[in-house]
Scaffold this active site. Structure first.
Site, mmCIF file in Angstrom:
data_model
loop_
_atom_site.group_PDB
_atom_site.id
_atom_site.type_symbol
_atom_site.label_atom_id
_atom_site.label_comp_id
_atom_site.label_asym_id
_atom_site.label_seq_id
_atom_site.Cartn_x
_atom_site.Cartn_y
_atom_site.Cartn_z
ATOM 1 N N GLY A 99 6.241 7.727 0.572
ATOM 2 C CA GLY A 99 7.267 8.082 1.548
ATOM 3 C C GLY A 99 8.080 6.893 2.013
ATOM 4 C CB CYS B 50 -0.923 -0.012 1.206
ATOM 5 S SG CYS B 50 -1.911 -1.519 1.369
ATOM 6 C CB ALA C 158 -0.353 6.057 -2.420
ATOM 7 C CG ASP D 17 2.145 2.035 6.269
ATOM 8 O OD1 ASP D 17 2.199 1.936 7.502
ATOM 9 O OD2 ASP D 17 1.819 3.095 5.692
ATOM 10 C CB CYS E 6 -0.486 5.999 11.254
ATOM 11 S SG CYS E 6 -1.834 6.155 10.057
#
EC number: 2.1.1.-
Length: 599
Positions: A309, A304, A306, A465, A516
């Site tokens: 970073g 995943c 995008a 992620d 996150c």
């Protein structure tokens, strides 16, 4: 007549006057108290930044049980504030940390903003990270909270500009107040006027929904008679200069509405600065790439990817040698990753449009190629590596552990109980989509061809992620939309993606899972699921390790659902970043798995 003469006696008159004074004094005090209640908090309490993060009551109860009341209160408070520094990853393929520090220092010194960021001892706010192995990370220190002097008082209340919550969250991170974020304004605001900037927060509705309950262009009064007066108390983020008149703010489509030169939190805006040389990224996101520990020449999958970073962070650690497949389900998001990769000058990154839930292409459906998107936006055919062990993975995908069956049982029993809540969450989410219109992630041009997925055992390392509730991001001023059911559903969705990721890593490889969020349903519970279902997975040590331990134990919900977390001894093998800790990061979670023989 006699009665009248008695009332007029001096002694009686004095007594009556005394009683009357006492009566009117009590009435006056009562009115004063009533007036104070109507007025609400004092000016010092009103014109300040002291938000209270609002949660769904069931979610608040769940997190309180998980973290303890005091700890969760600290987390909630920390989430309403930005980190005290900006974290920058230096692109060492193009430049060095020392060169970036020199350039950033000059840029800040040449700006008014930079003067406000100079440290109390007179030192530069730009410093190199001291964590071993992270010398390519640079910190730009901010400051706050600062006490702002507002021209307050009932006789002369400040002119105000009310902005949306999302606009305010960006402003707290250093952005300016742009026109699209303005919702309301005091009457007669002219260009050049000093204005106080405050935040419009969602309020609970009669049907359990949340909304701002305000039409864009509303006139603020600044007095207790204003119907929105109480809602703005404690939600002032600074004083600035109006760059447009009131009429202009609601007439033009873009541009800066308020130059916010006195901020509660002072953080530099690094937008469009040193493009290609630096990337603004939260510290835990950089740690994820180190946890993956990519080696030169390896084949890596970022499931995943995008906005790219973590993908580019991995490329830096590989010194741009090897192959990184960056996948995402959205065409436009894939283009964002492409553009960032090109901007930073990487050649080892290949982008691919692929749904993470369909990442594995088994032998029965395997096509000889998958469609990838090149940097020039054209499509080309890229061959996959051969399947190394079909029989090996067939046994893995067909085997159903007791943990998997238990999860399915909980899933099936939960849905009827939480059906109404799920529907309400779905309705709220889609209301927002309809109101906001087409998002930038919706394709506005030609569609990219879909990838057919990858054979099992195709990659040396995989990073998942996962999309999550994002309840660790900060600053966050509102969290009321998430329910216990929606948080649980996030975890089930992530388990399905993890099922795909496990198959794609070769034996002896590494799988890293990260989110996150502070939600245990998406963190510790997903790790427990993975370890119980896939016996060949084991938690591996992470370097560097700067985060805290995970949660051990379990949580039993009122509906009977039991959520298992980590077992004793496992908590030190994951990294959990706490927003209220001294590291002052976002809330984040990282788990690293070693992949053993799949038999």
């Amino acid at each position: 007549m006699s009665k009248a003469r008695v009332l007029l006696k001096p002694s009686s008159l004095t007594t009556c006057l005394t009683r009357a004074k006492a009566f009117f004094s009590s009435v006056s005090q009562s009115r004063s108290i009533s007036h104070q209640m109507e007025m609400g908090p004092s000016d010092s309490e009103r014109y300040c930044y002291d938000p209270v993060l609002r949660w769904n009551p069931e979610v608040e109860d769940y997190f309180t049980k998980a973290y303890g009341p005091d700890h969760f209160a600290r987390i909630s408070k920390a989430l309403t504030r930005p980190s005290s520094y900006s974290c920058i990853r230096v692109n060492t393929v193009k430049t060095t940390s020392d060169a970036v520090i020199e350039k950033l220092t000059k840029i800040l010194n040449d700006s008014e903003e930079g003067l406000k960021l100079v440290q109390p001892d007179g030192s530069s706010p730009v410093t190199k990270c001291q964590i071993p192995g992270l010398d390519y990370v640079v910190f730009v220190n901010g400051s706050g909270p600062h006490k702002i002097e507002y021209d307050s008082g009932l006789e002369n209340p400040p002119k105000e500009v009310l902005v949306s919550r999302k606009c305010a969250e960006a402003v707290l991170r250093g952005a300016q107040v742009y026109v699209p974020g303005v919702l309301a304004c005091t009457a007669h605001v002219e260009k050049g006027d000093a204005v106080a900037v405050c935040v419009a927060m969602e309020q609970p509705g009669d049907e359990g929904d949340w909304s701002v309950n305000m039409t864009r262009g509303t006139t603020l009064q600044g007095l207790p008679t204003d119907p929105y007066y109480r809602e703005r108390s404690g939600l002032y983020i600074g004083m600035g200069t109006a760059m447009l008149s009131r009429a202009g703010m609601f007439r033009v489509p873009n541009g800066i509405a308020v130059d916010l030169n006195h901020r509660v939190f002072r953080l530099p805006s690094l937008h469009n600065i040193l493009e290609g040389e630096i990337f603004l990224q939260n510290l835990p996101s950089i740690i994820v790439a180190h946890a993956l520990d990519p080696q030169k020449g390896e084949r890596i999958l970022d499931m995943c990817a995008a906005p790219g970073g973590k993908t580019t962070a991995i490329a830096i650690l590989m010194n741009d040698e090897g192959e990184i497949v960056a996948a995402d389900r959205s065409h436009n998001k894939v283009l964002v990753v492409q553009n960032l990769s090109a901007e930073m000058g990487f050649t080892c990154i290949t982008t691919c449009k692929l749904d993470a839930l369909k990442s594995v292409c088994l032998p029965t459906t395997l096509n000889e190629s998958t469609i990838l998107i090149n940097g020039d936006n054209s499509s080309s055919m890229t061959s996959h590596s051969e399947l190394s062990s079909n029989e090996e993975m067939t046994s893995v995908t067909s085997r159903r552990s007791e943990a998997d069956k238990s999860c399915e049982k909980n899933d099936s029993t939960e849905q009827p109980n939480g059906g109404d809540n799920v529907s309400q969450a779905y309705i709220r989410k889609n209301k927002g989509r309809l109101k906001n219109g087409r998002g930038r992630t919706q394709c506005q041009g030609g569609r990219a061809g879909k990838s057919q997925g990858f054979p099992p055992n195709s990659f040396d390392r995989v990073l998942l992620d996962a999309p999550c509730s994002a309840l660790g991001l900060r600053p966050r001023l509102f969290a009321g939309l998430e329910t216990v059911v929606s948080l649980r559903n996030h975890g089930w969705y992530q388990r399905k993606m993890l099922d795909q990721a496990v198959q794609l890593v070769r034996v002896g490889g590494i799988l890293v899972y990260s989110t996150c969020t502070i939600n245990p349903s998406e963190n510790e519970a997903v790790v427990r699921y993975a370890l119980d279902k896939y016996r060949f997975l084991s938690l591996a040590p992470q370097h560097p390790r700067i985060g805290g331990p995970g949660l051990v134990g379990r949580c039993e919900f009122p509906d009977g659902y039991i959520e298992e977390w980590l077992k004793p001894g496992e908590e030190e093998l994951v990294q959990k970043f706490d927003p209220s800790s001294e590291l002052d990061t976002i809330g984040f979670f990282i788990a690293k798995f070693s992949v053993g023989p799949k038999d």
